[in-house]
Write an enzyme that holds these catalytic residues in place. Structure first.
Site, PDB file in Angstrom:
ATOM      1  N   ASP A   2      23.706  -0.170  14.197  1.00 55.45           N
ATOM      2  CA  ASP A   2      23.397  -1.475  14.069  1.00 55.45           C
ATOM      3  C   ASP A   2      21.890  -1.200  15.992  1.00 55.45           C
ATOM      4  OD1 ASP A   2      23.219  -3.613  12.975  1.00 55.45           O
ATOM      5  OD2 ASP A   2      24.924  -3.956  13.272  1.00 55.45           O
ATOM      6  N   THR A  48      23.662  -5.454   1.126  1.00 53.70           N
ATOM      7  CA  THR A  48      22.560  -6.088   0.116  1.00 53.70           C
ATOM      8  C   THR A  48      21.952  -7.009   0.552  1.00 53.70           C
ATOM      9  OG1 THR A  48      25.330  -7.713  -0.054  1.00 53.70           O
ATOM     10  CG2 THR A  48      24.948  -5.853  -1.896  1.00 53.70           C
ATOM     11  N   ASN A  50      19.996  -6.364   3.478  1.00 55.26           N
ATOM     12  CA  ASN A  50      18.840  -5.052   3.291  1.00 55.26           C
ATOM     13  C   ASN A  50      17.678  -5.201   2.893  1.00 55.26           C
ATOM     14  OD1 ASN A  50      21.334  -3.484   5.801  1.00 55.26           O
ATOM     15  ND2 ASN A  50      20.366  -5.510   6.487  1.00 55.26           N
TER      16      ASN A  50
HETATM   17  C1  FPP Z   1      19.978  -0.691  11.047  1.00 52.94           C
HETATM   18  O1  FPP Z   1      19.536  -0.535  12.411  1.00 52.94           O
HETATM   19  C2  FPP Z   1      20.244   0.190  10.126  1.00 52.94           C
HETATM   20  C3  FPP Z   1      19.822   0.348   9.258  1.00 52.94           C
HETATM   21  C4  FPP Z   1      19.343  -1.195   8.576  1.00 52.94           C
HETATM   22  C5  FPP Z   1      19.287   1.592   8.108  1.00 52.94           C
HETATM   23  C6  FPP Z   1      20.191   2.800   8.545  1.00 52.94           C
HETATM   24  C7  FPP Z   1      19.759   3.382   7.388  1.00 52.94           C
HETATM   25  C8  FPP Z   1      19.280   4.824   6.665  1.00 52.94           C
HETATM   26  C9  FPP Z   1      18.740   5.410   8.380  1.00 52.94           C
HETATM   27  C10 FPP Z   1      19.924   5.667   6.109  1.00 52.94           C
HETATM   28  C11 FPP Z   1      20.336   6.596   6.335  1.00 52.94           C
HETATM   29  C12 FPP Z   1      21.383   6.784   6.714  1.00 52.94           C
HETATM   30  C13 FPP Z   1      22.138   8.089   6.000  1.00 52.94           C
HETATM   31  C14 FPP Z   1      23.778   7.308   7.524  1.00 52.94           C
HETATM   32  C15 FPP Z   1      21.821   8.936   5.711  1.00 52.94           C
HETATM   33  P1  FPP Z   1      18.066  -2.197  12.442  1.00 52.94           P
HETATM   34  O2  FPP Z   1      17.470  -1.852  11.416  1.00 52.94           O
HETATM   35  O3  FPP Z   1      19.118  -3.207  12.115  1.00 52.94           O
HETATM   36  O4  FPP Z   1      17.828  -2.145  13.882  1.00 52.94           O
HETATM   37  P2  FPP Z   1      17.840  -3.544  14.818  1.00 52.94           P
HETATM   38  O5  FPP Z   1      18.302  -4.566  15.043  1.00 52.94           O
HETATM   39  O6  FPP Z   1      17.335  -2.728  16.414  1.00 52.94           O
HETATM   40  O7  FPP Z   1      16.277  -3.698  13.911  1.00 52.94           O
END
Ligand code: FPP
Length: 218
Positions: A2, A48, A50
């Site tokens: 996060d 699920t 996202n």
């Molecule tokens: C949460 O941050 C992150 C995600 C929903 C996606 C993370 C997944 C990847 C980067 C894919 C690759 C992963 C690996 C380990 C190979 P957010 O977007 O919710 O951040 P925010 O809360 O600040 O908006």
């Protein structure tokens, strides 16, 4: 993982740059956790829920996932780490499914830490699927025990969660390992995921080591 988006926004960058930095943090944490002797590490990369994000962001996350999964292999080899995809393979793009299964196969014999990557993971879906399997397997009502259900979860054979870390100041569990985290210790930090590296993991583990776990006893 996060805080990737906010980390990028703080710098005036597009969100995808935050996700890229988040993957670098994941690589660091993988190494640090293995060095600390942790036996199971689970990262919550994509839930699920996202899929509700804008299509372009989802496409880019999936592309990043495919690109970086390949780049993880040398580290998984050098540290003897086994890879496991946690989540529903169905519903993922075919290429992503192939890459996840491929990395599982390529690391299957590794003796060290198991790295569970939660992609298209939702705890409620996992529990519903386990309940359906109990029915499909013809279990009588009294045979539906905690053990029988646990054996049908995607985490079958994996110990319960000891320490649950949530970054970026969020105070929710967000449909993550609801069953497995029944007695988990929580560690909540304001640190955004891209800034969560080896020293921050060590701090969390040290805080965990101070906790007294009673599992409902006294
Ligand atoms: C949460 O941050 C992150 C995600 C929903 C996606 C993370 C997944 C990847 C980067 C894919 C690759 C992963 C690996 C380990 C190979 P957010 O977007 O919710 O951040 P925010 O809360 O600040 O908006």
């Amino acid at each position: 993982m996060d805080g990737n988006g906010r980390w990028a926004a703080q710098r005036g960058w597009p969100r995808i740059k935050g996700h890229k930095a988040g993957v670098q943090a994941a690589q660091d944490i993988l190494e640090a956790a293995s060095d600390l002797g942790i036996e199971h590490l689970t990262l919550y990369a994509f839930s699920t829920e996202n899929w509700k994000r804008p299509g372009l962001e989802v496409t880019m996350i999936m592309a990043l996932l495919r690109m970086y999964l390949r780049m993880f292999l040398p580290k998984l080899r050098s540290k003897g780490i086994r890879f496991h995809h946690l989540g529903a393979a169905e519903g993922l793009p075919p290429g992503v499914r192939q890459d996840l299964a491929g990395l599982e196969a390529q690391t299957a014999g590794h003796p060290g830490m198991v790295f569970h990557l939660a992609v298209n993971y939702g705890s409620r879906l996992e529990l519903v699927q386990a309940a359906r399997r109990c029915v499909e397997d013809g279990l009588a009502p009294l045979e539906v025990t905690e053990e029988a259900l646990a054996r049908r979860l995607w985490t079958a054979g994996v110990p319960d969660v000891d320490l649950m870390i949530r970054t970026s100041g969020e105070l929710r569990i967000s449909n993550f390992l609801l069953w497995q985290a029944a007695y988990a210790e929580f560690y909540l930090t304001e640190c955004l995921w891209p800034d969560f590296r080896g020293p921050q993991l060590r701090e969390a583990v040290e805080a965990y080591a101070q906790r007294e776990r009673r599992f409902g006893g006294i």
